[in-house]
Write a protein that holds these residues in place. Structure first.
Motif, PDB file in Angstrom:
ATOM      1  N   VAL A 198       0.811  -1.220   0.000  1.00 27.78           N
ATOM      2  CA  VAL A 198       0.000   0.000   0.000  1.00 27.78           C
ATOM      3  C   VAL A 198       0.845   1.272   0.000  1.00 27.78           C
ATOM      4  CG1 VAL A 198      -1.718   1.336   1.284  1.00 27.78           C
ATOM      5  CG2 VAL A 198      -1.974  -1.146   1.061  1.00 27.78           C
ATOM      6  N   PRO A 199       1.869   1.396   0.859  1.00 33.31           N
ATOM      7  CA  PRO A 199       2.683   2.627   0.855  1.00 33.31           C
ATOM      8  C   PRO A 199       3.307   2.930  -0.504  1.00 33.31           C
ATOM      9  CG  PRO A 199       3.110   1.369   2.843  1.00 33.31           C
ATOM     10  CD  PRO A 199       2.287   0.490   1.953  1.00 33.31           C
ATOM     11  N   HIS A 200       3.770   1.898  -1.209  1.00 31.27           N
ATOM     12  CA  HIS A 200       4.373   2.132  -2.528  1.00 31.27           C
ATOM     13  C   HIS A 200       3.336   2.659  -3.524  1.00 31.27           C
ATOM     14  CE1 HIS A 200       6.791   1.626  -6.133  1.00 31.27           C
ATOM     15  NE2 HIS A 200       5.793   0.931  -6.659  1.00 31.27           N
ATOM     16  N   LEU A 201       2.140   2.116  -3.479  1.00 30.48           N
ATOM     17  CA  LEU A 201       1.108   2.552  -4.416  1.00 30.48           C
ATOM     18  C   LEU A 201       0.716   4.005  -4.186  1.00 30.48           C
ATOM     19  CD1 LEU A 201      -1.268  -0.564  -4.459  1.00 30.48           C
ATOM     20  CD2 LEU A 201       0.496   0.050  -6.114  1.00 30.48           C
ATOM     21  N   LEU A 202       0.790   4.445  -2.938  1.00 36.34           N
ATOM     22  CA  LEU A 202       0.412   5.815  -2.614  1.00 36.34           C
ATOM     23  C   LEU A 202       1.552   6.806  -2.765  1.00 36.34           C
ATOM     24  CD1 LEU A 202      -1.781   5.161   0.578  1.00 36.34           C
ATOM     25  CD2 LEU A 202      -2.582   5.718  -1.717  1.00 36.34           C
ATOM     26  N   SER A 203       2.757   6.297  -2.986  1.00 36.06           N
ATOM     27  CA  SER A 203       3.932   7.163  -3.087  1.00 36.06           C
ATOM     28  C   SER A 203       3.947   7.932  -4.415  1.00 36.06           C
ATOM     29  CB  SER A 203       5.216   6.340  -2.968  1.00 36.06           C
ATOM     30  OG  SER A 203       6.347   7.137  -3.261  1.00 36.06           O
ATOM     31  N   PRO A 204       4.196   9.235  -4.382  1.00 33.57           N
ATOM     32  CA  PRO A 204       4.298  10.009  -5.628  1.00 33.57           C
ATOM     33  C   PRO A 204       5.551   9.678  -6.425  1.00 33.57           C
ATOM     34  CG  PRO A 204       4.838  11.375  -3.731  1.00 33.57           C
ATOM     35  CD  PRO A 204       4.321  10.086  -3.184  1.00 33.57           C
ATOM     36  N   ASP A 205       6.435   8.871  -5.839  1.00 37.22           N
ATOM     37  CA  ASP A 205       7.685   8.512  -6.512  1.00 37.22           C
ATOM     38  C   ASP A 205       7.574   7.221  -7.326  1.00 37.22           C
ATOM     39  OD1 ASP A 205       9.009  10.723  -5.404  1.00 37.22           O
ATOM     40  OD2 ASP A 205       9.422   9.618  -3.552  1.00 37.22           O
ATOM     41  N   ASN A 206       6.391   6.599  -7.373  1.00 37.01           N
ATOM     42  CA  ASN A 206       6.283   5.369  -8.178  1.00 37.01           C
ATOM     43  C   ASN A 206       6.163   5.733  -9.657  1.00 37.01           C
ATOM     44  OD1 ASN A 206       3.506   5.930  -8.764  1.00 37.01           O
ATOM     45  ND2 ASN A 206       2.870   4.900  -6.865  1.00 37.01           N
ATOM     46  N   ASP A 207       6.172   4.721 -10.513  1.00 32.30           N
ATOM     47  CA  ASP A 207       6.183   4.960 -11.961  1.00 32.30           C
ATOM     48  C   ASP A 207       4.981   5.751 -12.444  1.00 32.30           C
ATOM     49  OD1 ASP A 207       8.609   3.801 -12.925  1.00 32.30           O
ATOM     50  OD2 ASP A 207       7.791   1.818 -12.486  1.00 32.30           O
ATOM     51  N   ALA A 208       3.827   5.571 -11.773  1.00 28.18           N
ATOM     52  CA  ALA A 208       2.602   6.255 -12.195  1.00 28.18           C
ATOM     53  C   ALA A 208       2.447   7.618 -11.535  1.00 28.18           C
ATOM     54  CB  ALA A 208       1.386   5.395 -11.888  1.00 28.18           C
ATOM     55  N   GLY A 209       3.447   8.053 -10.791  1.00 26.57           N
ATOM     56  CA  GLY A 209       3.391   9.361 -10.149  1.00 26.57           C
ATOM     57  C   GLY A 209       2.402   9.441  -9.009  1.00 26.57           C
ATOM     58  N   GLY A 210       2.091   8.304  -8.381  1.00 22.55           N
ATOM     59  CA  GLY A 210       1.167   8.286  -7.251  1.00 22.55           C
ATOM     60  C   GLY A 210      -0.257   7.929  -7.606  1.00 22.55           C
ATOM     61  N   TYR A 211      -0.533   7.668  -8.889  1.00 27.09           N
ATOM     62  CA  TYR A 211      -1.868   7.240  -9.325  1.00 27.09           C
ATOM     63  C   TYR A 211      -1.974   5.750  -9.009  1.00 27.09           C
ATOM     64  CZ  TYR A 211      -6.089   7.839 -12.214  1.00 27.09           C
ATOM     65  OH  TYR A 211      -7.388   7.942 -12.662  1.00 27.09           O
ATOM     66  N   ALA A 212      -2.556   5.422  -7.850  1.00 27.79           N
ATOM     67  CA  ALA A 212      -2.469   4.088  -7.268  1.00 27.79           C
ATOM     68  C   ALA A 212      -2.922   2.972  -8.196  1.00 27.79           C
ATOM     69  CB  ALA A 212      -3.261   4.036  -5.957  1.00 27.79           C
ATOM     70  N   ILE A 213      -4.111   3.099  -8.766  1.00 30.27           N
ATOM     71  CA  ILE A 213      -4.650   1.989  -9.548  1.00 30.27           C
ATOM     72  C   ILE A 213      -3.872   1.803 -10.848  1.00 30.27           C
ATOM     73  CG2 ILE A 213      -6.419   3.044 -11.033  1.00 30.27           C
ATOM     74  CD1 ILE A 213      -8.357   0.899  -9.781  1.00 30.27           C
ATOM     75  N   ALA A 214      -3.317   2.893 -11.390  1.00 32.07           N
ATOM     76  CA  ALA A 214      -2.479   2.779 -12.584  1.00 32.07           C
ATOM     77  C   ALA A 214      -1.210   2.006 -12.252  1.00 32.07           C
ATOM     78  CB  ALA A 214      -2.131   4.167 -13.117  1.00 32.07           C
ATOM     79  N   GLU A 215      -0.673   2.249 -11.070  1.00 33.85           N
ATOM     80  CA  GLU A 215       0.524   1.528 -10.636  1.00 33.85           C
ATOM     81  C   GLU A 215       0.217   0.048 -10.417  1.00 33.85           C
ATOM     82  OE1 GLU A 215       4.680   1.428  -9.436  1.00 33.85           O
ATOM     83  OE2 GLU A 215       3.421   2.760 -10.644  1.00 33.85           O
ATOM     84  N   VAL A 216      -0.979  -0.263  -9.911  1.00 32.36           N
ATOM     85  CA  VAL A 216      -1.378  -1.667  -9.736  1.00 32.36           C
ATOM     86  C   VAL A 216      -1.394  -2.376 -11.086  1.00 32.36           C
ATOM     87  CG1 VAL A 216      -3.281  -3.204  -9.074  1.00 32.36           C
ATOM     88  CG2 VAL A 216      -2.735  -1.228  -7.656  1.00 32.36           C
ATOM     89  N   PHE A 217      -2.042  -1.788 -12.076  1.00 30.18           N
ATOM     90  CA  PHE A 217      -2.105  -2.390 -13.410  1.00 30.18           C
ATOM     91  C   PHE A 217      -0.700  -2.554 -14.007  1.00 30.18           C
ATOM     92  CE2 PHE A 217      -6.591  -0.462 -14.333  1.00 30.18           C
ATOM     93  CZ  PHE A 217      -7.120  -1.307 -13.368  1.00 30.18           C
TER      94      PHE A 217
END
Length: 603
Positions: free
Chosen positions: A382-401
């Motif tokens: 969960v913390p990674h999905l909410l992080s603005p530093d992930n590949d999707a820029g913090g867009y959680a469901i986009a990062e999940v996909f």
């Protein structure tokens, strides 16, 4: 009054007659209600055979040969693919998987109570004016102008938030942004129009336009995320579209929606059914595909019991967090009143309009829960999905996909394709929103409640309120202009509160169970002896969530973290009442007939 499901001509004549009884002549083409696609067929196509069977039995087989056109518009505006996708980050932050999966049905059940009560009223008064007209008729002759005045200011049709921290986007600018759109109306004694001073306006129309602006802007932002991931993501040097590019996306989307809504109701019926099928099948595909592809899956225990208390809002009370987590569901399950706004284009409107409201809520509850379950089974960090530093820029469901497909195939192309499925659903949601907006604009201009009313309520040779369509698209475009200066200001304005929407839903219901408790004449769709009880449940739920929506969403509470929603809505209420006392009570008459001496009921 009853209608035969086997005699379209008789049903059409009855629809026209009922509309005249309500004070209006038929100007729009009634096409929404007969087509080869049945509700049971659509559900079966999406894999929900048992649900399709249930609805056929529930409606006594009436839907077996009915179109889904009316239902499709409301279902597409609710659009669980739109609401859940854009608010998934909020759900993860406030409560996480447990709050989303187990909490979905609590607001869902009470939303159904609201929908059932609205459906019963819609059956009695099947007009495009919807809530505004209902309040006028249910409050009685003495209170009708004031009731419709209040309701008209509070109607809000589906504001699907496009940002990832929706609950902490404070509604500071909404009252001012709406107030400066002050409207003029001219009194003409021959056609019984109303004179309105410059500072007055109809909040419901402004809010509907804001909702359309928000939906289409959320699609523009999703396109920005898709481009980012397609070019390598935030951590791979991906391209981040500028705010000007996002605005251009938004403008192009609105232009296409205006063009589509300029087509005849036959085409809108087709696109509406396509939208419903896309939403249904899209949910089914994503809820199965994403967790199957993911190399790491959450356990059932995690999905149903993991409660996330780690948020940046400084809130630690588990009960408080759970309450805030419920708001995702409530924000998603709105917009079903669109079926009422389309009743003047719906065959057997007094039955199909109410069924459109109820079925859009019920089916959205089922497929929405399936979508949440499917996606959440692919959530492990969960913390990674909410992080603005992930590949999707913090867009959680986009990062999940993206991570699901990247983990199995080495790239996230499949995840980007899944986002494409969601993007099309949001596109259809915006399209249906413009449809609903234009019909509400048409209805209000027909009542003389807008500047240049004679222009906006005109229909073309295809019986489409063409001017209202393009006005709705243009104003929604203008409402996105603040995003070029301040995205937060735009988000606050575009989020013009779901609280206001729920209040608008509750007002005619409140009048139904109080002032009109003994005088209300039921239509074909009736709750019978349960009507008053369900109505009070709906009103009390709205009162409850009005309090919940007013709670602080971040601590410590400062001028920067204060939840300004109650300030905005309360301030709006004060302005509405003061404007009524100051002068509107002397000239505002509520809905007016357009029969021009041809007979009918005096409004």
């Amino acid at each position: 009054m009853t209608w035969s499901s086997n005699d379209p001509a008789a049903a059409g004549a009855a629809d026209h007659a009922r509309l005249r009884e309500l004070g209006y002549k038929q100007e729009l083409k009634r096409h929404l209600s007969y087509a080869p696609l049945s509700l049971s067929a659509l559900l079966t196509l999406a894999g929900f055979d048992s649900i399709g069977f249930f609805f056929v039995r529930l409606t006594g087989g009436r839907w077996r040969h009915r179109v889904l056109s009316n239902f499709s518009i409301s279902f597409s505006i609710i659009s669980v693919l739109t609401g859940v996708t854009t608010l998934y980050s909020t759900g993860l932050a406030f409560g996480g998987p447990a709050a989303m999966t187990l909490g979905w049905f609590l607001p869902g059940a009470f939303t159904m109570a609201v929908g059932l009560s609205m459906a019963e009223i819609c059956s009695a008064f099947p007009t495009s004016g919807g809530l505004y007209f209902w309040s006028a008729r249910l409050a009685g002759h003495r209170w009708a102008p004031f009731a419709s005045w209040i309701t008209g200011w509070y109607v809000y049709v589906y504001s699907s938030a496009d940002h990832h921290q929706f609950l902490v986007s404070l509604i500071r600018w909404a009252p001012f942004a709406s107030w400066i759109t002050g409207w003029w109306m001219v009194r003409n004694s021959l056609i019984r129009c109303v004179f309105v001073i410059p500072v007055t306006f109809r909040f419901n129309i402004v809010a509907q336009w804001a909702g359309t602006a928000s939906v289409d802007f959320s699609l523009a932002q999703l396109i920005q995320v898709i481009i980012l991931l397609s070019t390598g993501g935030s951590n791979g040097g991906g391209y981040v579209a500028s705010k000007y590019a996002v605005f251009a996306f938004h403008a192009g989307i609105l232009l296409s929606h205006a063009i589509i809504n300029s087509l005849s109701i036959t085409w809108l019926s087709f696109f509406g059914q396509l939208a419903a099928a896309w939403n249904m099948i899209g949910v089914f595909v994503l809820m199965i595909t994403v967790p199957l592809v993911a190399t790491e899956r959450a356990s059932a225990k995690f999905v149903f019991t993991h409660f996330n208390t780690d948020n940046s809002a400084g809130i630690h009370s588990r009960f408080y967090i759970f309450i805030l987590g419920l708001l995702m569901s409530q924000y998603t399950l709105t917009g079903y009143d669109a079926s009422a706004h389309l009743t003047e284009e719906t065959k057997t409107a007094a039955w199909n309009g109410p069924i459109g409201i109820v079925s859009s809520i019920g089916i959205s509850l089922v497929v929405g829960w399936g979508y949440i379950l499917g996606i959440t089974f692919a959530v492990t960090d969960v913390p990674h999905l909410l992080s603005p530093d992930n590949d999707a820029g913090g867009y959680a469901i986009a990062e999940v996909f993206y991570l699901a497909f990247k983990g199995r195939y080495g790239n996230g192309t499949g995840g980007i394709a899944c986002l494409g499925v969601v993007a099309v659903a949001i596109y259809f949601c915006g399209m249906s929103s413009v449809t609903s907006n234009s019909r509400m604009t048409y209805a209000f201009s027909r009542d003389g409640a807008m500047p240049f009313s004679s222009v906006w309520h005109k229909v073309n040779k295809q019986d489409v309120p063409i001017n209202a369509v393009w006005l709705s698209a243009f104003v929604s475009l203008c409402m996105a202009l603040p995003s070029l200066g301040s995205l937060v200001a735009f988000q606050a304005m575009a989020s013009v509160s779901t609280m206001a929407l729920c209040i608008a839903y509750a007002l005619p219901i409140l009048f139904r169970v109080t002032l009109a408790r003994r005088s209300f004449v039921e239509g074909p769709f009736s709750l019978g002896r349960y009507s008053v009880a369900v109505g009070w449940a709906a009103v009390l739920w709205v009162a409850t969530i009005t309090v919940l929506f007013s709670l602080p969403v971040a601590y410590p509470v400062t001028k920067d973290t204060l939840n300004y929603t109650p300030v905005a809505v309360g301030g709006l209420f004060i302005l509405v009442v003061l404007s009524w006392i100051a002068g509107a009570r002397r000239w505002f008459e509520g809905p007016v007939t357009n029969l021009d001496g041809e007979g009918g009921v005096e409004l």
